[in-house]
Design a protein around this motif. Structure first.
Motif, PDB file in Angstrom:
ATOM      1  N   GLU A  27       7.093 -42.967 -18.260  1.00  0.00           N
ATOM      2  CA  GLU A  27       8.888 -42.232 -18.236  1.00  0.00           C
ATOM      3  C   GLU A  27       8.877 -42.527 -18.915  1.00  0.00           C
ATOM      4  N   ASN A  72      12.687 -45.877 -12.814  1.00  0.00           N
ATOM      5  CA  ASN A  72      14.026 -46.183 -12.711  1.00  0.00           C
ATOM      6  C   ASN A  72      14.764 -45.012 -13.338  1.00  0.00           C
ATOM      7  N   ASN A 172      12.910 -43.428  -6.315  1.00  0.00           N
ATOM      8  CA  ASN A 172      12.397 -44.395  -6.763  1.00  0.00           C
ATOM      9  C   ASN A 172      12.471 -45.941  -6.195  1.00  0.00           C
ATOM     10  N   GLU A 173      12.486 -46.387  -6.201  1.00  0.00           N
ATOM     11  CA  GLU A 173      12.689 -48.097  -5.492  1.00  0.00           C
ATOM     12  C   GLU A 173      13.910 -48.162  -5.176  1.00  0.00           C
ATOM     13  N   TYR A 244       4.931 -56.212  -9.946  1.00  0.00           N
ATOM     14  CA  TYR A 244       3.707 -56.705 -10.953  1.00  0.00           C
ATOM     15  C   TYR A 244       3.561 -58.098 -11.251  1.00  0.00           C
ATOM     16  N   GLU A 292       3.242 -48.255  -8.674  1.00  0.00           N
ATOM     17  CA  GLU A 292       3.432 -49.529 -10.249  1.00  0.00           C
ATOM     18  C   GLU A 292       2.912 -50.809  -9.771  1.00  0.00           C
TER      19      GLU A 292
HETATM   20  O1  AHR Z   1       7.705 -49.011 -14.766  1.00  0.00           O
HETATM   21  C1  AHR Z   1       8.493 -49.434 -15.444  1.00  0.00           C
HETATM   22  C2  AHR Z   1       9.447 -49.959 -14.392  1.00  0.00           C
HETATM   23  O2  AHR Z   1       9.061 -51.131 -13.373  1.00  0.00           O
HETATM   24  C3  AHR Z   1      10.339 -49.329 -13.693  1.00  0.00           C
HETATM   25  O3  AHR Z   1      10.977 -48.067 -13.902  1.00  0.00           O
HETATM   26  C4  AHR Z   1      11.053 -49.214 -12.186  1.00  0.00           C
HETATM   27  O4  AHR Z   1      10.389 -48.075 -11.507  1.00  0.00           O
HETATM   28  C5  AHR Z   1      10.368 -50.889 -12.623  1.00  0.00           C
HETATM   29  O5  AHR Z   1      11.286 -51.558 -12.104  1.00  0.00           O
END
Ligand code: AHR
Length: 502
Positions: A27, A72, A172-173, A244, A292
């Protein structure tokens, strides 16, 4: 000493590993692109400015797809800013990460880098501040051979041949209020459907990923997927999913249990997307793109603690320095991905260099492998083929994350071409070794050929530029045959790779 058993049979399989399960993500964020991938005055840089030392490490990971340019970031990105003569490209205020984006690298350079890294680009379009027409124009720019305004623009920029990018993310998201152009499921579903139509009319060979929930804790999780797919079911092949994990509480036993929740999350998303299929009486199966996933928490407070300046170019943000227990958790997450390979076809470790990454670099200096590099490299190298449906029996432990957490989690992968079997095993017990007995009689006469273990007395040990190999897998004792079973002792808090040949 506690004992566990794993029984595997040649014909009991979960599915075939799609090589794209070992994808990465780059990114425009922090020092991922600049000082990670591209640093023209670095001693190892090639004529295009790509760092040779980073390329070598990415090749070592052997990642078949690489998601780009966000994250993001993509939700405010104008792809036109990153193409054409570099000296004419604008410097923009980048709102997702409060940085300045100089656009020194854009789509064309990234595609070139992918070729050098032995990976295929997976491009995301901006459905935040932009929409279907801009997405369609990017597909035309990238993939149309020639004879149209945008394909000829690409050629005039020096890329005569089309890039042939097959895999695309529809934003994305988009469920997250932190996202530029955040939308309701209804708004996003409509925009994604129209973008998908125009993109596929421009290039019918595309495969598309629609945004699912940013994580399982989102208040709209479940409803979001259903409503978005009500609009896009016929247009897309994959739904995205992100996770995550972190050890904010400093509770290692719980942290090591967390990968199991990733597996349950996958099951829930599968149930939701299959519900939409059932309502439509459709046999189409929407597959999952876990685009992700990683451990991410060390750097959460960085901007405040390290006083990172706003609107800097490539500031050192989100630079988690990974320790041993992080590597164990990444190993556990890989096991979950493998044991769900029937539905998870794409997965991207977020991210590839400097930003929550397996590779760290110093500006003008070294590039080195973080602890989490190793389980990914080993799985990517050895765990390709058919995942066997193992029958695992082992003692459990209680922790805040989950009562009755199995001490051991494992995946077994058969390479049908060579007949070799690789067992990946995470022993989560913190104090005692564990005896593992593998009953592989249903796989023929398996002989152990190699074993490695990643462990350390200090679970917080990290790799640094000065000590880049402080934490790395070490050769371990081979399993021994006993009463027809293969028996091995796994040390406490260890990631283990066991290889067998018929
Ligand atoms: O990977 C870091 C961020 O985590 C990314 O930009 C986003 O998609 C997610 O929230």
């Amino acid at each position: 000493m506690p004992a566990a058993s794993l029984r595997i049979e040649r014909d009991y399989t979960i599915g075939t590993v799609d090589p794209r399960l070992y994808g990465g993500f780059a990114e425009h964020l922090g020092r991922c692109i600049y000082e990670g991938i591209w640093e023209p005055d670095h001693p190892t840089a090639d004529a295009h400015g790509f760092r040779g030392d980073v390329l070598a490490l990415v090749r070592e990971l052997d990642l078949p797809v690489m998601r780009y340019p966000g994250g993001n970031f993509v939700s405010g990105y104008s792809w036109e800013d990153g193409v054409g003569p570099r000296e004419q490209r604008p410097v923009r205020q980048e709102l997702a990460w409060k940085s300045r984006e100089p656009n020194w690298v854009g789509t064309n350079e990234f595609v070139d880098w992918c070729r050098l890294a032995g990976t295929a680009p997976m491009l995301a379009v901006n459905l935040g501040t932009r929409g279907p027409e801009d997405a369609r124009r990017l597909v035309e720019y990238c993939n149309h051979p020639s004879g149209t305004q945008l394909s000829d623009l690409r050629r005039s920029h020096g890329w005569e041949q089309p890039h042939g990018v097959k895999l695309w993310c529809l934003g994305n998201e988009m469920d997250g209020p932190w996202q530029m152009g955040h939308k309701t499921a209804q708004e996003y579903g409509r925009a994604a459907c129209e973008a998908a139509k125009l993109m596929k009319w421009t290039d019918p060979s595309l495969e598309l990923v629609v945004c699912g929930s940013s994580h399982r804790g989102m208040p709209t999780f479940g409803h979001w997927e259903r409503e978005v797919l009500d609009h896009t079911f016929d247009q897309v092949e994959y739904v995205s999913i992100h996770t995550y994990l972190g050890n904010q509480a400093g509770d290692t036993a719980s942290f090591l249990a967390k990968p199991d929740a990733m597996g349950r999350f996958i099951d829930e998303v599968v149930a939701t997307v299959d519900h939409v299929a059932a309502c439509r009486r459709s046999r189409k199966r929407i597959q999952l793109s876990f685009d992700e996933w990683n451990v991410w928490y060390h750097s959460h407070d960085d901007r405040r603690q390290r006083r990172i300046e706003d609107w800097a170019i490539a500031p050192p943000i989100l630079e988690d320095h990974y320790n041993v227990e992080d590597a164990l958790v990444v190993g556990g997450m890989l096991i979950e991905l493998l044991n769900h390979c029937d539905r998870v076809k794409i997965a991207c470790l977020a991210q590839v260099v400097n930003v929550i990454a397996p590779i760290l670099t110093a500006r003008g200096g070294a590039a080195w492998r973080q602890t989490i590099f190793h389980p990914l490299a080993q799985a990517s190298r050895w765990a390709r083929g058919e995942v066997l449906r193992g029958l695992l029996r082992c003692p459990t432990y209680d922790c805040a994350e989950q009562a009755g957490t199995p001490l051991l989690t494992a995946a077994a992968v058969l390479d049908p071409a060579s007949g070799e079997v690789t067992v990946l095993a995470l022993h989560r017990g913190l104090t005692e070794p564990l005896t593992l007995r593998i009953d592989a009689r249903g796989c023929g006469d398996l002989q152990p050929i190699a074993a490695w273990v990643l462990r350390d007395d200090d679970l917080l040990a990290v790799n640094t530029a000065a000590q880049p190999d402080r934490v790395a897998p070490q050769p371990a004792a081979l399993p021994v045959s006993q009463d027809g079973l293969l028996q091995v002792e796994l040390p406490p808090a260890s990631w283990n790779v066991l290889r067998f040949r018929r």
